[in-house]
Design a protein around this motif. Sequence first.
Motif, short mmCIF file in Angstrom:
data_model
loop_
_atom_site.label_atom_id
_atom_site.label_comp_id
_atom_site.label_asym_id
_atom_site.label_seq_id
_atom_site.Cartn_x
_atom_site.Cartn_y
_atom_site.Cartn_z
N UNK A 194 -37.58 174.35 -145.40
CA UNK A 194 -39.01 174.33 -145.33
C UNK A 194 -39.62 173.16 -144.76
N UNK A 195 -40.94 173.04 -144.41
CA UNK A 195 -41.37 172.13 -143.48
C UNK A 195 -42.81 171.90 -143.84
N UNK A 196 -43.43 170.85 -143.44
CA UNK A 196 -44.67 170.36 -143.99
C UNK A 196 -45.18 169.35 -143.01
N UNK A 239 -37.91 169.60 -143.76
CA UNK A 239 -38.32 168.97 -142.47
C UNK A 239 -39.78 168.55 -142.56
N UNK A 240 -39.94 167.16 -142.57
CA UNK A 240 -41.13 166.65 -141.98
C UNK A 240 -41.58 167.00 -140.78
N UNK A 241 -43.09 167.56 -140.48
CA UNK A 241 -43.57 168.10 -139.52
C UNK A 241 -44.49 166.99 -138.81
N UNK A 242 -44.06 166.13 -137.73
CA UNK A 242 -44.68 165.15 -137.14
C UNK A 242 -45.61 165.75 -135.74
N UNK A 243 -46.87 166.03 -136.01
CA UNK A 243 -47.56 166.63 -135.27
C UNK A 243 -49.05 165.50 -135.08
N UNK A 277 -36.70 166.43 -139.23
CA UNK A 277 -37.72 166.03 -138.56
C UNK A 277 -38.19 166.97 -137.66
N UNK A 278 -39.29 167.75 -137.61
CA UNK A 278 -39.71 168.31 -136.71
C UNK A 278 -40.69 167.56 -135.71
#
Length: 323
Positions: free
Chosen positions: A103-105, A136-140, A167-168
Motif C-alpha cells: 500500500x501507498x499514501x 510506499x510513501x507517495x511523493x508528489x 517510495x513512489x
Amino acid sequence: MTQPLTGLIAATYTPMHEDGSLNLDAVPAMVNHLERSGVRGIYICGSTGEGVSLTGVERCDVAEAYISAAKGRLRTIVQVGHNSIAEARQLASHAQRCGADAFSAIPPFYYKIETMQMLVDCAAQIAGGAPELPFYYYHIPAFTGTSVDMVDFMSAAGLRIPNLVGLKYTAHKVFEFQACRELNNGRFDVVWGADEMLLAGLAVGARGAIGSTYNIAAPLYRDIIDAYDRQDMELAQELQMRSVALVRLLNKYPFHAATKVVLELYGLEAGPCREPLASLSKAQKAQLAIDLEESGCWEWLRPGEAAATKPKHAVSNGVAARE
C-alpha cells in the motif's frame, strides 16, 4: 526487504458510468488489457484513479474489484492517502485484509505539512494501519504542496516506520531520486513516477516505474527499457520522444479524461472523470481521435502491439534491432 517493484506498474483508472457512479463490472477487462500489454502491477486509487474524489466506501470497492481481478497475475498496490489520517489508516487496514501486495499514501494535503518531523509522524500513523503490509510513501509535491527533502525524510522515516520499504517518486529532481535510491546502501525500493522522463529515471538506476500512460502505451515503454538495457541509446531516445509527444498531445485536453477516451477507443469501458476533473465533450472526443491520427501516434498506439513502426529501427515484441 520485500520483493522490489520492477518493470511497469500502471496507475489504474477507475471505470465510471456516464452519471459518475462506479462501473466495477469493467474492471476485469481492464486488468486483462493491462496484463496483455506487459505491465507487471497496478497502482489503485492514486491520482490517476481519482482516489481523492471517491468516498471511503467507493475506494474500498474499487480496491476489492482490482485486487480480485488481478490476484496471481499482477502485483497490487493500493493508495490510501486522505486528509483524515484516521480514514487513511482504515483504508490501509482494508487493503491488508483484501490481500493487496503493498500500500501507498500521499500525506494530508489541505493543511500543508511544513516540517520533516510532521511528515514522518503522519506517515507513521498511516503505515500503522497495515503493519503486515509493505508501505510506499507517495511523493508528489505538485499536488500535496509538501516539499520536504526526501533523502532526509526517508532517513528519518526508516528509523520510525518498520514496514516502510520504499517510495513512489513523482517529481522531476532526478538527483534527489538517485540519492534516495542509494540511501543506506540501497535499502529502499524507489519507484520512478514521471512517464515522459522514464529514460532519465533508468539512467540513475530506476528498475520500476508507476505511471498513467502505461494504461495505453505499455509496449512503448517496454521498448524504451529494452533499448536502454541493450545500451541502444539512439533508439531509447527516439522512443522516449514518442512518449513526450503523446503526453503533450493528451495535455491539450483534460489529461485523464483524454486518456480514458483512448482506453474506450481500445474497446474498454472507462467512462468519464468525476468532478472537479473535466470530461471530454463529444466534439473533443472526435477531435482527439483526429489528433491521434494526424500526429502519427495512432499508427503505433495500439493495445498489445509493438511500440515502434520502423521509423529508423525495427521493434517487435519488445525486442529492437537495426534495420
